[in-house]
Design a protein around this motif. Structure first.
Motif, mmCIF file in Angstrom:
data_model
loop_
_atom_site.group_PDB
_atom_site.id
_atom_site.type_symbol
_atom_site.label_atom_id
_atom_site.label_comp_id
_atom_site.label_asym_id
_atom_site.label_seq_id
_atom_site.Cartn_x
_atom_site.Cartn_y
_atom_site.Cartn_z
ATOM 1 N N TRP A 25 83.955 -3.020 26.821
ATOM 2 C CA TRP A 25 84.511 -2.197 25.754
ATOM 3 C C TRP A 25 84.768 -3.001 24.486
ATOM 4 C CZ3 TRP A 25 88.828 0.519 29.099
ATOM 5 C CH2 TRP A 25 88.200 1.394 29.999
ATOM 6 N N SER A 26 85.150 -4.264 24.638
ATOM 7 C CA SER A 26 85.488 -5.096 23.478
ATOM 8 C C SER A 26 84.287 -5.363 22.577
ATOM 9 C CB SER A 26 86.085 -6.426 23.942
ATOM 10 O OG SER A 26 85.157 -7.138 24.757
ATOM 11 N N GLU A 27 83.089 -5.141 23.093
ATOM 12 C CA GLU A 27 81.878 -5.382 22.306
ATOM 13 C C GLU A 27 81.202 -4.089 21.854
ATOM 14 O OE1 GLU A 27 79.193 -8.382 23.864
ATOM 15 O OE2 GLU A 27 80.793 -9.135 25.162
ATOM 16 N N ARG A 28 81.860 -2.984 22.090
ATOM 17 C CA ARG A 28 81.269 -1.702 21.710
ATOM 18 C C ARG A 28 81.440 -1.472 20.209
ATOM 19 N NH1 ARG A 28 80.666 1.732 26.157
ATOM 20 N NH2 ARG A 28 80.539 0.448 28.044
ATOM 21 N N ARG A 29 80.424 -0.922 19.579
ATOM 22 C CA ARG A 29 80.458 -0.611 18.161
ATOM 23 C C ARG A 29 79.319 0.348 17.866
ATOM 24 N NH1 ARG A 29 77.521 -5.314 20.058
ATOM 25 N NH2 ARG A 29 75.666 -5.530 18.745
ATOM 26 N N GLY A 30 79.223 0.731 16.624
ATOM 27 C CA GLY A 30 78.118 1.609 16.244
ATOM 28 C C GLY A 30 78.597 2.956 15.757
ATOM 29 N N GLY A 87 74.676 6.109 28.056
ATOM 30 C CA GLY A 87 74.858 4.776 27.497
ATOM 31 C C GLY A 87 76.318 4.396 27.311
ATOM 32 N N PRO A 88 77.069 5.128 26.471
ATOM 33 C CA PRO A 88 78.472 4.755 26.274
ATOM 34 C C PRO A 88 79.334 4.953 27.514
ATOM 35 C CG PRO A 88 77.941 6.797 25.110
ATOM 36 C CD PRO A 88 76.650 6.217 25.574
ATOM 37 N N ARG A 89 78.996 5.919 28.363
ATOM 38 C CA ARG A 89 79.807 6.153 29.567
ATOM 39 C C ARG A 89 79.660 5.022 30.583
ATOM 40 N NH1 ARG A 89 81.104 8.780 26.196
ATOM 41 N NH2 ARG A 89 81.369 11.021 25.996
ATOM 42 N N MET A 90 78.465 4.439 30.668
ATOM 43 C CA MET A 90 78.209 3.428 31.686
ATOM 44 C C MET A 90 78.033 2.021 31.116
ATOM 45 S SD MET A 90 75.634 5.619 34.156
ATOM 46 C CE MET A 90 75.693 4.418 35.488
ATOM 47 N N GLY A 91 77.675 1.914 29.848
ATOM 48 C CA GLY A 91 77.501 0.602 29.237
ATOM 49 C C GLY A 91 76.318 -0.166 29.785
ATOM 50 N N LEU A 92 75.306 0.557 30.266
ATOM 51 C CA LEU A 92 74.140 -0.061 30.900
ATOM 52 C C LEU A 92 72.846 0.446 30.267
ATOM 53 C CD1 LEU A 92 75.077 0.281 34.692
ATOM 54 C CD2 LEU A 92 75.286 -1.765 33.266
ATOM 55 N N PRO A 93 71.764 -0.343 30.381
ATOM 56 C CA PRO A 93 70.452 0.167 29.968
ATOM 57 C C PRO A 93 70.064 1.379 30.809
ATOM 58 C CG PRO A 93 70.397 -2.214 30.254
ATOM 59 C CD PRO A 93 71.698 -1.743 30.829
ATOM 60 N N GLN A 94 69.082 2.120 30.327
ATOM 61 C CA GLN A 94 68.732 3.392 30.947
ATOM 62 C C GLN A 94 68.301 3.292 32.409
ATOM 63 O OE1 GLN A 94 68.767 6.729 29.291
ATOM 64 N NE2 GLN A 94 68.988 6.942 31.485
ATOM 65 N N PRO A 231 81.091 3.050 21.541
ATOM 66 C CA PRO A 231 82.380 3.108 22.246
ATOM 67 C C PRO A 231 82.333 4.065 23.428
ATOM 68 C CG PRO A 231 82.723 3.151 19.882
ATOM 69 C CD PRO A 231 81.238 3.263 20.096
ATOM 70 N N ALA A 232 83.057 3.711 24.491
ATOM 71 C CA ALA A 232 83.009 4.501 25.726
ATOM 72 C C ALA A 232 83.521 5.919 25.546
ATOM 73 C CB ALA A 232 83.809 3.794 26.819
ATOM 74 N N ASP A 233 84.379 6.135 24.534
ATOM 75 C CA ASP A 233 84.929 7.475 24.311
ATOM 76 C C ASP A 233 84.172 8.236 23.221
ATOM 77 O OD1 ASP A 233 85.720 5.922 22.195
ATOM 78 O OD2 ASP A 233 87.819 6.553 22.213
ATOM 79 N N SER A 234 82.928 7.840 22.948
ATOM 80 C CA SER A 234 82.121 8.530 21.939
ATOM 81 C C SER A 234 81.954 10.005 22.303
ATOM 82 C CB SER A 234 80.742 7.877 21.826
ATOM 83 O OG SER A 234 80.846 6.543 21.363
ATOM 84 N N SER A 235 81.924 10.842 21.300
ATOM 85 C CA SER A 235 81.760 12.285 21.513
ATOM 86 C C SER A 235 80.393 12.591 22.112
ATOM 87 C CB SER A 235 81.923 13.027 20.190
ATOM 88 O OG SER A 235 81.500 14.372 20.306
ATOM 89 N N ALA A 236 80.381 13.143 23.311
ATOM 90 C CA ALA A 236 79.112 13.470 23.965
ATOM 91 C C ALA A 236 78.314 14.513 23.184
ATOM 92 C CB ALA A 236 79.361 13.930 25.400
ATOM 93 N N PRO A 237 78.934 15.615 22.734
ATOM 94 C CA PRO A 237 78.159 16.612 21.981
ATOM 95 C C PRO A 237 77.527 16.048 20.712
ATOM 96 C CG PRO A 237 80.237 17.559 22.718
ATOM 97 C CD PRO A 237 80.313 16.089 22.996
#
Length: 479
Positions: A25-30, A87-94, A231-237
């Motif tokens: 989470w500390s490296e999430r951005r965008g 992507g944001p929910r799992m933080g992993l490649p596809q 970020p992990a809490d990014s809006s899915a819609p």
């Protein structure tokens, strides 16, 4: 799982440090809207235009071709875009996420098909890019194939942020260049006569629909590679919306333009058609548009190389642990580049004539996978996974998961009678005069079977594993 560390997580690094590992989470951005231009530019490449040639070549009118393209692209993008939320929910490649459905080692089955897609597109893009440069430079494939591939590998080595940056700025160039080209197509080119305008053909309509749908579904294997830093809490819609808008709009525009150019100028040479149309503004403008298109091809080659590397490393890691280091990324990218150049140099000269069969093959192999993956994420596990167990041989997902493997295999097998390829036509497709509806069968069967099989999952054991995984990764039991 081997995870990268940094003395200063907040500092920017030129070369991406992560590969198949989890992004903390500390490296999430965008920014969410950046997914729009990323997928617009990613899909606004010459092979996309080639898809739109099919309808007119089969006698379908431009109007019906455009309708088939619009319906097919929008249908295929629906499945592609919903992968973005992973992507944001799992933080992993596809593709490494698929271990949860197929097992740590069982996932090599869809991995093989995925690498085939990546390398195939790199080869197409290399050939077309070289032809584009051939308008102003000597057309020598033994020189340009390695050079273009090397440029794309350098972009992929720098990684995620550079790919987003290039795609975003390519969008502005592409919109300007092709807005002018599209206007010229309608104002400067003569519409076909009634005798050559084509008409309605149910078979041609379904073929064009399937090609457009399959083409955009093929991007499903890429999506969370480029949303996993959000970020992990990014809006899915909002995330799904921007991904959908970029990928669908570019496909409909460029495939539709391809249909117009093919019907008004004839032929199936994307570069020649763009050049001839653009030169109606002034001599040389068509060449400028082709060169912009070539830059877009080099960029998407970087995207393909990046995805192929992640998938290949994930496959190897299933049998022998691979450290998530920059060195491994670079070695993997170079290997992918060498393979692509060799394939491009030695394929038959009529390879581009087989583009439609390639797109349909992608559809056949990827439809059962996307059905299983999306059903698992949205209907079975609701986006909640034990991330650390995805990397462990004795994790809750196991090495071989019969549920995903059986659902995928059965979904693929039941599609075979509906296949319609240049070298094989299934019995049901033959009765439908070559029309291909296999994608609908594969989606329903694979997704439905996986949902039924998953009713026997031990959700309590997985919940305990999720809690332990979250504490290990972030030091907190919840977001």
């Amino acid at each position: 799982m081997t995870q990268t560390t940094s003395a200063d997580v907040g500092s920017a690094r030129i070369i991406e440090q992560h590969s198949i590992d989890y992004v903390p989470w500390s490296e999430r951005r965008g920014t969410l809207w950046h997914q729009g231009p990323f997928w617009f530019a990613g899909n606004f490449v010459l092979p996309t235009m080639v898809v739109g040639f099919t309808g007119p070549e089969m006698g379908l009118s431009v109007g019906y071709t455009f309708l088939a393209v619009a319906l097919g692209a929008c249908f295929g993008t629906f499945f592609m875009a919903f992968h973005a939320n992973q992507g944001p929910r799992m933080g992993l490649p596809q593709m490494i996420q698929s271990r949860a459905q197929f097992g740590r080692r069982g996932v090599v089955v869809p991995f093989l098909a995925t690498v085939f897609v990546y390398v195939g597109f790199m080869v197409f893009d290399t050939i077309l890019g070289t032809q584009g440069l051939g308008l102003i430079l000597p057309d020598g494939k033994w020189f340009w194939y390695p050079v273009l591939t090397a440029l794309s590998i350098v972009i992929a080595v720098v990684g995620h942020d550079l790919l987003h940056f290039i795609q975003r700025w390519m969008t502005y160039l592409l919109v300007i260049a092709f807005a002018i080209t599209t206007i010229l197509a309608f104002t400067s080119l003569h519409a076909p006569t009634a005798a050559h305008a084509g008409g309605w053909s149910g078979t041609a309509f379904l073929v064009q629909f399937s090609l457009a749908a399959g083409y955009n579904i093929s991007y499903a294997v890429y999506v969370s590679d480029y949303s996993r830093y959000l970020p992990a809490d990014s809006s899915a819609p909002k995330l799904i919306f921007w991904t959908y808008l970029g990928a669908a709009f570019s496909a409909v525009w460029l495939m539709g333009l391809g249909a117009v150019l093919a019907s008004r100028l004839g032929g199936a040479d994307a570069i020649a058609l763009i050049k001839d149309t653009g030169d109606h503004l002034f001599p040389g403008f068509g060449t400028i548009v082709v060169l912009i298109s070539t830059l877009a091809l080099i960029s998407i080659m970087g995207v393909n190389a990046y995805g192929a590397m992640l998938t290949s490393v994930s496959g190897i890691d299933a049998f022998r642990t691979v450290p998530a280091t920059v060195r491994v990324r670079v070695v993997g990218l170079v290997a992918i580049g060498v393979i692509s150049v060799v394939v491009a140099l030695f394929i038959p000269t009529d390879y581009l004539d087989s583009f439609n069969s390639f797109v349909l093959l992608m559809l056949y192999f990827l439809v059962p996978w996307t059905a299983v993956n999306l059903v698992d994420f949205y209907a079975v596990r609701h986006g909640e996974y034990a991330i650390t167990d995805i990397f462990r041989a004795r994790g809750v997902y196991g090495n071989w998961s019969w549920r995903g493997l059986v659902a995928y295999s059965v979904g693929f097998v039941v599609m075979i009678p509906f296949f319609s390829l240049s070298f094989y036509t299934g019995p049901i497709a033959d009765k439908l005069h070559g029309a291909d509806v296999s994608f609908a069968i594969g989606l329903v069967v694979a997704g439905g079977l996986y949902y039924v099989f998953s009713r026997s999952l031990d959700h309590e054991a997985e919940a305990r594993a999720r809690a332990a995984s979250q504490l290990e990764l972030e030091g907190t039991p919840q977001l």
